[in-house]
Design a protein around this motif. Sequence first.
Motif, PDB file in Angstrom:
ATOM      1  N   ASP A   1      -4.224   0.204 -21.664  1.00 53.76           N
ATOM      2  CA  ASP A   1      -4.017   0.742 -20.159  1.00 53.76           C
ATOM      3  C   ASP A   1      -2.503   1.049 -19.908  1.00 53.76           C
ATOM      4  OD1 ASP A   1      -3.284  -1.738 -20.223  1.00 53.76           O
ATOM      5  OD2 ASP A   1      -4.272  -2.343 -18.685  1.00 53.76           O
ATOM      6  N   ALA A   2      -2.012   1.506 -20.872  1.00 53.99           N
ATOM      7  CA  ALA A   2      -0.406   1.905 -20.838  1.00 53.99           C
ATOM      8  C   ALA A   2      -0.317   3.216 -20.353  1.00 53.99           C
ATOM      9  CB  ALA A   2       0.161   1.695 -22.170  1.00 53.99           C
ATOM     10  N   ASP A   3       0.954   3.710 -19.779  1.00 49.99           N
ATOM     11  CA  ASP A   3       1.005   4.939 -19.454  1.00 49.99           C
ATOM     12  C   ASP A   3       1.010   5.948 -20.685  1.00 49.99           C
ATOM     13  OD1 ASP A   3       2.032   7.153 -17.779  1.00 49.99           O
ATOM     14  OD2 ASP A   3       4.133   6.221 -17.938  1.00 49.99           O
TER      15      ASP A   3
END
Length: 103
Positions: A69-71
């Motif tokens: 769920d990282a950028d």
Amino acid sequence: MKFGQLQPGAHVRGLDTGGIAEIIQVRSFGADALNLVFRVNGKIGERLLYRGDEIPFELVQPGRAYAFDADGALLRLVSEAWRLRLAHLFDPYLGSGPINLLN
């Protein structure tokens, strides 16, 4: 921590000095005693616990080791930086040596 929260599958800090213990089996001896079988770092342990001894224990919620769920824009930026850092290996006109992006 409450005496009744010690159930199989729970992760408890403070039960063993080796780290966070995963409770495998709970056997009750009346209302005031439990026999816990637990695993810490792959080693199995056993402990007899009386009511009132559970106070220093802390129930820990196990988390995920990896999350996706990282950028996405930041991931693309880092990937591009590593591509530029290694570009001299594939095309000699792009650089004469490795680029140090960390300093």
